[in-house]
Scaffold this motif. Structure first.
Motif, PDB file in Angstrom:
ATOM      1  N   ARG A 106       0.831  -1.210   0.000  1.00 32.73           N
ATOM      2  CA  ARG A 106       0.000   0.000   0.000  1.00 32.73           C
ATOM      3  C   ARG A 106       0.866   1.261   0.000  1.00 32.73           C
ATOM      4  O   ARG A 106       0.572   2.239  -0.701  1.00 32.73           O
ATOM      5  CB  ARG A 106      -0.926  -0.013   1.213  1.00 32.73           C
ATOM      6  N   ILE A 107       1.930   1.251   0.776  1.00 30.96           N
ATOM      7  CA  ILE A 107       2.823   2.412   0.857  1.00 30.96           C
ATOM      8  C   ILE A 107       3.565   2.620  -0.464  1.00 30.96           C
ATOM      9  O   ILE A 107       3.669   3.747  -0.967  1.00 30.96           O
ATOM     10  CB  ILE A 107       3.809   2.256   2.036  1.00 30.96           C
ATOM     11  N   ILE A 108       4.075   1.527  -1.043  1.00 31.44           N
ATOM     12  CA  ILE A 108       4.819   1.630  -2.301  1.00 31.44           C
ATOM     13  C   ILE A 108       3.909   2.074  -3.443  1.00 31.44           C
ATOM     14  O   ILE A 108       4.314   2.856  -4.305  1.00 31.44           O
ATOM     15  CB  ILE A 108       5.531   0.292  -2.609  1.00 31.44           C
ATOM     16  N   THR A 109       2.652   1.620  -3.427  1.00 28.79           N
ATOM     17  CA  THR A 109       1.689   2.041  -4.453  1.00 28.79           C
ATOM     18  C   THR A 109       1.493   3.551  -4.426  1.00 28.79           C
ATOM     19  O   THR A 109       1.218   4.175  -5.452  1.00 28.79           O
ATOM     20  CB  THR A 109       0.332   1.324  -4.256  1.00 28.79           C
ATOM     21  N   ALA A 110       1.653   4.154  -3.248  1.00 33.31           N
ATOM     22  CA  ALA A 110       1.521   5.605  -3.113  1.00 33.31           C
ATOM     23  C   ALA A 110       2.790   6.347  -3.536  1.00 33.31           C
ATOM     24  O   ALA A 110       2.852   7.579  -3.466  1.00 33.31           O
ATOM     25  CB  ALA A 110       1.167   5.965  -1.675  1.00 33.31           C
ATOM     26  N   GLY A 111       3.818   5.598  -3.964  1.00 31.18           N
ATOM     27  CA  GLY A 111       5.048   6.224  -4.441  1.00 31.18           C
ATOM     28  C   GLY A 111       6.073   6.506  -3.362  1.00 31.18           C
ATOM     29  O   GLY A 111       7.009   7.286  -3.578  1.00 31.18           O
ATOM     30  N   ILE A 112       5.915   5.872  -2.210  1.00 25.09           N
ATOM     31  CA  ILE A 112       6.858   6.091  -1.096  1.00 25.09           C
ATOM     32  C   ILE A 112       7.841   4.924  -1.033  1.00 25.09           C
ATOM     33  O   ILE A 112       7.423   3.771  -0.881  1.00 25.09           O
ATOM     34  CB  ILE A 112       6.103   6.226   0.244  1.00 25.09           C
ATOM     35  N   PRO A 113       9.150   5.175  -1.151  1.00 28.34           N
ATOM     36  CA  PRO A 113      10.142   4.093  -1.104  1.00 28.34           C
ATOM     37  C   PRO A 113      10.234   3.472   0.296  1.00 28.34           C
ATOM     38  O   PRO A 113      10.125   4.173   1.299  1.00 28.34           O
ATOM     39  CB  PRO A 113      11.454   4.781  -1.470  1.00 28.34           C
ATOM     40  N   ILE A 114      10.455   2.151   0.315  1.00 30.81           N
ATOM     41  CA  ILE A 114      10.550   1.420   1.584  1.00 30.81           C
ATOM     42  C   ILE A 114      11.856   0.639   1.661  1.00 30.81           C
ATOM     43  O   ILE A 114      12.233  -0.073   0.735  1.00 30.81           O
ATOM     44  CB  ILE A 114       9.380   0.432   1.761  1.00 30.81           C
ATOM     45  N   MET A 115      12.518   0.758   2.822  1.00 31.46           N
ATOM     46  CA  MET A 115      13.626  -0.114   3.202  1.00 31.46           C
ATOM     47  C   MET A 115      13.062  -1.136   4.181  1.00 31.46           C
ATOM     48  O   MET A 115      12.394  -0.763   5.146  1.00 31.46           O
ATOM     49  CB  MET A 115      14.740   0.711   3.849  1.00 31.46           C
TER      50      MET A 115
ATOM     51  N   LEU B 111      10.301 -11.829  -0.611  1.00 31.81           N
ATOM     52  CA  LEU B 111       8.965 -11.220  -0.653  1.00 31.81           C
ATOM     53  C   LEU B 111       9.059  -9.695  -0.601  1.00 31.81           C
ATOM     54  O   LEU B 111       8.323  -8.995  -1.317  1.00 31.81           O
ATOM     55  CB  LEU B 111       8.108 -11.737   0.508  1.00 31.81           C
ATOM     56  N   LEU B 112       9.947  -9.172   0.239  1.00 32.59           N
ATOM     57  CA  LEU B 112      10.116  -7.717   0.331  1.00 32.59           C
ATOM     58  C   LEU B 112      10.656  -7.151  -0.984  1.00 32.59           C
ATOM     59  O   LEU B 112      10.218  -6.088  -1.441  1.00 32.59           O
ATOM     60  CB  LEU B 112      11.050  -7.360   1.493  1.00 32.59           C
ATOM     61  N   GLU B 113      11.596  -7.871  -1.587  1.00 38.30           N
ATOM     62  CA  GLU B 113      12.126  -7.439  -2.889  1.00 38.30           C
ATOM     63  C   GLU B 113      11.018  -7.436  -3.948  1.00 38.30           C
ATOM     64  O   GLU B 113      10.855  -6.455  -4.684  1.00 38.30           O
ATOM     65  CB  GLU B 113      13.261  -8.355  -3.337  1.00 38.30           C
ATOM     66  N   GLU B 114      10.256  -8.509  -3.994  1.00 44.99           N
ATOM     67  CA  GLU B 114       9.175  -8.620  -4.981  1.00 44.99           C
ATOM     68  C   GLU B 114       8.092  -7.573  -4.767  1.00 44.99           C
ATOM     69  O   GLU B 114       7.458  -7.101  -5.723  1.00 44.99           O
ATOM     70  CB  GLU B 114       8.570 -10.026  -4.936  1.00 44.99           C
ATOM     71  N   ALA B 115       7.891  -7.175  -3.504  1.00 46.34           N
ATOM     72  CA  ALA B 115       6.878  -6.159  -3.189  1.00 46.34           C
ATOM     73  C   ALA B 115       7.333  -4.762  -3.591  1.00 46.34           C
ATOM     74  O   ALA B 115       6.514  -3.836  -3.641  1.00 46.34           O
ATOM     75  CB  ALA B 115       6.546  -6.194  -1.702  1.00 46.34           C
ATOM     76  N   GLY B 116       8.646  -4.598  -3.840  1.00 42.39           N
ATOM     77  CA  GLY B 116       9.144  -3.313  -4.316  1.00 42.39           C
ATOM     78  C   GLY B 116      10.057  -2.561  -3.375  1.00 42.39           C
ATOM     79  O   GLY B 116      10.402  -1.406  -3.633  1.00 42.39           O
ATOM     80  N   CYS B 117      10.469  -3.182  -2.255  1.00 43.54           N
ATOM     81  CA  CYS B 117      11.427  -2.513  -1.358  1.00 43.54           C
ATOM     82  C   CYS B 117      12.731  -2.243  -2.105  1.00 43.54           C
ATOM     83  O   CYS B 117      13.157  -3.051  -2.940  1.00 43.54           O
ATOM     84  CB  CYS B 117      11.713  -3.367  -0.131  1.00 43.54           C
ATOM     85  N   PHE B 118      13.380  -1.126  -1.808  1.00 39.71           N
ATOM     86  CA  PHE B 118      14.614  -0.777  -2.522  1.00 39.71           C
ATOM     87  C   PHE B 118      15.865  -1.303  -1.824  1.00 39.71           C
ATOM     88  O   PHE B 118      16.958  -1.321  -2.404  1.00 39.71           O
ATOM     89  CB  PHE B 118      14.715   0.745  -2.708  1.00 39.71           C
ATOM     90  N   ALA B 119      15.728  -1.739  -0.567  1.00 43.28           N
ATOM     91  CA  ALA B 119      16.848  -2.276   0.210  1.00 43.28           C
ATOM     92  C   ALA B 119      16.285  -2.956   1.443  1.00 43.28           C
ATOM     93  O   ALA B 119      15.109  -2.773   1.779  1.00 43.28           O
ATOM     94  CB  ALA B 119      17.824  -1.172   0.613  1.00 43.28           C
ATOM     95  N   VAL B 120      17.133  -3.729   2.133  1.00 48.27           N
ATOM     96  CA  VAL B 120      16.679  -4.375   3.362  1.00 48.27           C
ATOM     97  C   VAL B 120      17.824  -4.415   4.373  1.00 48.27           C
ATOM     98  O   VAL B 120      18.971  -4.736   4.031  1.00 48.27           O
ATOM     99  CB  VAL B 120      16.129  -5.799   3.091  1.00 48.27           C
ATOM    100  N   VAL B 121      17.511  -4.027   5.608  1.00 55.19           N
ATOM    101  CA  VAL B 121      18.470  -4.129   6.713  1.00 55.19           C
ATOM    102  C   VAL B 121      18.428  -5.557   7.255  1.00 55.19           C
ATOM    103  O   VAL B 121      17.348  -6.125   7.446  1.00 55.19           O
ATOM    104  CB  VAL B 121      18.131  -3.133   7.842  1.00 55.19           C
TER     105      VAL B 121
END
Length: 271
Positions: free
Chosen positions: A133-142, A177-187
């Motif tokens: 939902r957040i990524i659909t709004a154009g907000i990048p997620i780590m 799953l996070l990568e496929e959902a559109g996250c740009f990086a992961v800690v």
């Protein structure tokens, strides 16, 4: 190697390009204008406005008490200081779990009110709806996997995560799953180095490690820990670059002595 500080603003895309060419990503936390200005001018790639502010700035035992309003205050302070770094802000506990609409509203508030560039969420499969939902709004997620401090009462300990096969398998799945959902990086926090290396090799997006070994695409530390401001906090994964606690303590004692001895202010320090 010298750091080129005359670079244009680093973006989420910059970090992904760094992974592709094998250049390591440097990240530190910051919570206020003064420290953020120093680390930004030093050439740090990314600044995390972490919910660890709950610990190091406010003195809480966990990250749970910090509020969305407080995170926005810290983030806005950092944004005003940094001209180069990518600024990522933690969504605090209770602002996104279990309710994707609330998660979106929280992320929008951070972006609009602080001017930050991205948000960070803890968890994998269980928060995918919020991530989408957040990524659909154009907000990048780590993303953030491994030791997730907002879940401390579930784990009951801050020890290394994913040593057992089942938890390791879930972490590998969650990362994909996070990568496929559109996250740009992961800690990846406090997991075995071999597991972190495997996850890093399996992803197109960069991994940022903290206590997760040298194979991650980048590293992050809490700036107060790295500078030695927290006396006695020396986990295995921490390299302390200064003893600011000792330096500041000594400076304050010198000031006290000078005041008591009527040595300060001197003739050159008055009008």
């Amino acid at each position: 190697m010298s750091v080129n500080t005359q670079i244009k603003r680093i973006t989420t895309n910059t970090l992904q390009e760094m992974k592709q060419r094998g250049e390591k990503i440097s990240m530190l936390t910051a919570y206020d204008y003064s420290i953020a200005k120093i680390v930004d001018e030093a050439g740090i790639d990314a600044i995390l406005v972490g919910d660890s502010a709950s610990n190091v700035m406010a003195g809480h035992e966990t990250t749970l008490p910090i509020t969305l309003d407080q995170m926005i205050y810290h983030a806005a302070s950092v944004v005003r200081a940094a001209t180069r770094s990518l600024i990522v802000v933690d969504l605090p506990f209770g602002s996104y779990q279990g309710n994707s609409k609330e998660a979106l509203n929280s992320a929008i508030r951070i972006m609009k009110e602080s001017g930050a560039h991205a948000v960070k969420l803890e968890g994998g499969e269980e928060i995918l709806e919020s991530v989408a939902r957040i990524i659909t709004a154009g907000i990048p997620i780590m993303g953030h996997l491994g030791l997730t401090p907002q879940s401390i009462y579930k784990f009951g300990t801050y020890t290394v995560r994913a040593r057992e096969e089942a938890e390791a398998a879930k972490l590998k799945k969650d990362a994909k799953l996070l990568e496929e959902a559109g996250c740009f990086a992961v800690v990846l926090e406090k997991i075995p180095a071999a597991l972190a290396a495997e996850v890093t090799a399996s992803l197109r997006i960069p991994t940022i490690g903290i206590g997760a070994g040298g194979a991650c695409d980048g590293q992050v530390l809490v700036v107060h820990d790295m500078l030695g401001l927290n006396k006695g906090f020396k986990p295995r994964f921490l390299r302390q670059y200064l003893d600011l606690y000792g330096e500041i303590n000594g400076a304050v004692k010198s000031y006290i002595n000078d005041v008591k001895a009527s040595d300060f202010p001197g003739e050159k320090e008055q009008y």
